[in-house]
Motif scaffolding. Sequence first.
Motif, short mmCIF file in Angstrom:
data_model
loop_
_atom_site.label_atom_id
_atom_site.label_comp_id
_atom_site.label_asym_id
_atom_site.label_seq_id
_atom_site.Cartn_x
_atom_site.Cartn_y
_atom_site.Cartn_z
N GLY A 304 -22.65 -61.56 3.26
CA GLY A 304 -22.50 -60.22 3.39
C GLY A 304 -21.54 -59.81 2.57
O GLY A 304 -21.52 -58.59 1.82
N LEU A 305 -20.39 -60.17 2.22
CA LEU A 305 -19.40 -59.93 1.57
C LEU A 305 -19.76 -60.03 -0.11
O LEU A 305 -19.13 -59.05 -0.76
N TRP A 306 -20.48 -60.85 -0.48
CA TRP A 306 -21.24 -60.88 -1.83
C TRP A 306 -22.02 -59.76 -1.97
O TRP A 306 -21.74 -58.93 -3.19
N ARG A 307 -22.78 -59.40 -1.09
CA ARG A 307 -23.67 -58.03 -1.40
C ARG A 307 -22.99 -56.94 -1.56
O ARG A 307 -23.12 -56.13 -2.55
N LEU A 352 -5.03 -60.28 -2.83
CA LEU A 352 -5.77 -59.58 -2.05
C LEU A 352 -6.18 -58.07 -2.85
O LEU A 352 -7.35 -57.58 -2.90
N PRO A 353 -5.38 -57.62 -3.40
CA PRO A 353 -5.41 -56.30 -4.43
C PRO A 353 -6.74 -56.52 -5.34
O PRO A 353 -7.85 -55.79 -5.20
N GLN A 354 -6.73 -57.39 -5.87
CA GLN A 354 -7.95 -57.77 -6.78
C GLN A 354 -9.35 -58.15 -6.15
O GLN A 354 -10.36 -57.74 -6.57
N ARG A 355 -9.16 -59.01 -5.11
CA ARG A 355 -10.08 -59.60 -4.55
C ARG A 355 -10.78 -58.60 -3.32
O ARG A 355 -12.05 -58.57 -3.23
N PHE A 356 -10.04 -57.76 -2.49
CA PHE A 356 -10.48 -57.18 -1.44
C PHE A 356 -10.04 -55.60 -1.66
O PHE A 356 -11.17 -54.56 -1.73
N ILE A 357 -9.07 -55.23 -2.14
CA ILE A 357 -8.25 -53.79 -1.78
C ILE A 357 -9.04 -53.23 -3.00
O ILE A 357 -9.66 -52.02 -2.43
N ASN A 358 -9.20 -53.44 -4.26
CA ASN A 358 -9.84 -52.65 -5.38
C ASN A 358 -11.29 -52.53 -4.92
O ASN A 358 -11.59 -51.28 -5.19
N PRO A 359 -11.95 -53.27 -4.69
CA PRO A 359 -13.48 -53.15 -4.60
C PRO A 359 -13.74 -52.35 -3.23
O PRO A 359 -14.69 -51.72 -3.30
N LEU A 360 -12.83 -52.40 -2.32
CA LEU A 360 -12.94 -51.60 -1.27
C LEU A 360 -12.88 -50.31 -1.32
O LEU A 360 -13.68 -49.31 -1.03
N LEU A 361 -11.62 -49.78 -2.21
CA LEU A 361 -11.63 -48.33 -2.29
C LEU A 361 -12.69 -47.78 -3.53
O LEU A 361 -13.08 -46.75 -3.25
N ALA A 370 -17.95 -50.34 3.46
CA ALA A 370 -17.40 -51.68 3.01
C ALA A 370 -16.91 -52.50 4.21
O ALA A 370 -15.70 -52.80 4.03
N PRO A 371 -17.69 -52.81 5.03
CA PRO A 371 -17.15 -53.37 6.34
C PRO A 371 -16.75 -54.85 5.99
O PRO A 371 -15.75 -55.17 6.67
N HIS A 372 -17.22 -55.66 5.11
CA HIS A 372 -17.14 -56.93 5.01
C HIS A 372 -15.80 -56.97 4.10
O HIS A 372 -14.81 -58.01 4.28
N LEU A 373 -15.54 -56.10 3.42
CA LEU A 373 -14.25 -56.06 2.52
C LEU A 373 -12.90 -55.88 3.28
O LEU A 373 -11.99 -56.31 3.48
N ALA A 374 -13.08 -54.62 4.34
CA ALA A 374 -11.97 -54.53 5.19
C ALA A 374 -11.95 -55.44 6.28
O ALA A 374 -10.68 -55.92 6.60
N ALA A 375 -12.93 -56.36 6.68
CA ALA A 375 -12.71 -57.41 7.37
C ALA A 375 -12.25 -58.58 6.60
O ALA A 375 -11.44 -59.32 7.18
N ARG A 429 -6.80 -45.10 3.80
CA ARG A 429 -8.24 -44.87 3.79
C ARG A 429 -9.15 -45.95 4.45
O ARG A 429 -10.38 -45.64 4.76
N TYR A 430 -8.44 -46.97 4.42
CA TYR A 430 -8.97 -48.33 5.19
C TYR A 430 -8.42 -48.95 6.36
O TYR A 430 -9.00 -49.74 7.09
N LEU A 431 -7.18 -48.29 6.76
CA LEU A 431 -6.38 -48.77 7.89
C LEU A 431 -7.17 -48.61 9.15
O LEU A 431 -7.09 -49.74 9.96
N PRO A 432 -7.76 -47.66 9.51
CA PRO A 432 -8.60 -47.69 10.91
C PRO A 432 -9.63 -48.93 10.96
O PRO A 432 -9.81 -49.53 11.91
N ALA A 433 -10.38 -49.19 9.71
CA ALA A 433 -11.34 -50.39 9.85
C ALA A 433 -10.64 -51.68 9.95
O ALA A 433 -11.26 -52.48 10.64
N VAL A 434 -9.51 -51.77 9.34
CA VAL A 434 -8.83 -53.24 9.48
C VAL A 434 -8.37 -53.23 10.93
O VAL A 434 -8.55 -54.46 11.30
N ILE A 435 -7.75 -52.13 11.38
CA ILE A 435 -7.25 -52.15 12.89
C ILE A 435 -8.35 -52.55 13.53
O ILE A 435 -8.26 -53.47 14.58
#
Length: 457
Positions: A304-307, A352-361, A370-375, A429-435
């Motif tokens: 799911g993360l890959w997609r 994490l910025p390169q791997r999750f944060i940037n694509p999440l934003l 971006a539920p998998h990136l937030a997760a 922007r993604y704090l609620p999802a990560v919480i």
Amino acid sequence: MRAGIVHIGVGAFHRAHQAAYVDACLAEGDMAWGIIGVSLRSPAMRDALAPQDWLYALAERDGTGETLKVIGSVMKVLVAPEDPQAVLAALSDPQTRIVTLTVTEKAYPRGPDGGLDTQDRRVAADLANPERPTGTLGFLTEALAQRQAEGTPPFTVLSCDNLPSNGETLRRLVIEFAALRDPELAQHIEQNVAFPSSMVDRIVPATTDADRERVAAALGAQDAWPVVTEPFMQWVVEDDFPMGRPAWERHGVEMVADVAPFEEMKLRLLNGAHSALAYAGQLLGRETVADAFADPLIHGFVKGLWRESARTLSGEAGLMPDEYTARLADRFANPALRHRTAQIANDGSQKLPQRFINPLLERLDSGGSAPHLAAGVALWIAALASRGDPPAFTDPLDETLKAAIARTTSPADTVAAVLEACRFDGIDRYLPAVIEDCQRMETDGVAGALAHYARGE
């Protein structure tokens, strides 16, 4: 053989990757590209390789067996803290035409804006005592100053570290560092020194005693520090080498005009999946990448993360993310590589910025979810908070992160404290999802939280 390359940061990855490509060029008879290695900290690599004439075994392993090669491209290893002048002499030698680096993300002293962190202790020390440098920027800048003074053309600086636009990033840091020493030197570097970017890829687990015993039995000779890796290897390099280079393209290196699309795909699909496997694996007791990838819940989450991450890649660069992830799946499932999840889990605040944060934003900017990136961010925070003492993995911000976590009383407080301590972009922007993800892990367990994604909820 002559030394045409100085490599800073001699470790297992360099010896399995760049040194192997250079070895192939030397074997064809181009003898101008031997490597002088530089360790910025420990003498361990020098002490292991010196008694065996700098030769070592490269063991390529997959489910069908193991193939050994003996690599001879490293000519010596210098230990910078013991003799910084020897390192400067090697860098200043007119025969040295390329300087390569694998010093990891945390060795690039960047502030929140991406520029030079002038508060970094290595930066401050090297500005105060430029003729006895200790850090990467100090050595590069002093060597370039010496070459300019001696009328020697500058070497090309080739970063091989996993960070976006690594060449441009290093160029900016060196120029800003040099400007604090001498504005004219900074101008010389800006106008005359090439900093091509590159993208590197090969899975190289830490060498174990069992590896040493197995390799020694196969060789009939003792190797103090063999390197174990997978058969796959990739290197994409921006072709900008005013002082010349080895004919790497003859041995599979992709010489291109723009590395950025390749590097982005690798950072987000391979490295991002690696981080997810590492943190989920740590939380669920999976010791290796293969163990974690064999877990159906983790496997499904990574798919799911890959997609999700693939939707952020350039559609105009000719990338083939489906083929790339299929190849990644085969590599991750390789049972012969004992690539420990704890090893990959290190230094998350830098990765994490390169791997999750940037694509999440980017997903949020385009109106997507971006539920998998937030997760993925939540898995890192949960793993940080539960890693034990002594910790199973470490982070450059450990003291700050430990203090932040210690002050919290709920998952929501922990998430906010960790993200703010790391100064990640766009936190609100993604704090609620990560919480929400961290709260789900606390109430349903990590397996339950991953099952939530498997059900598509």
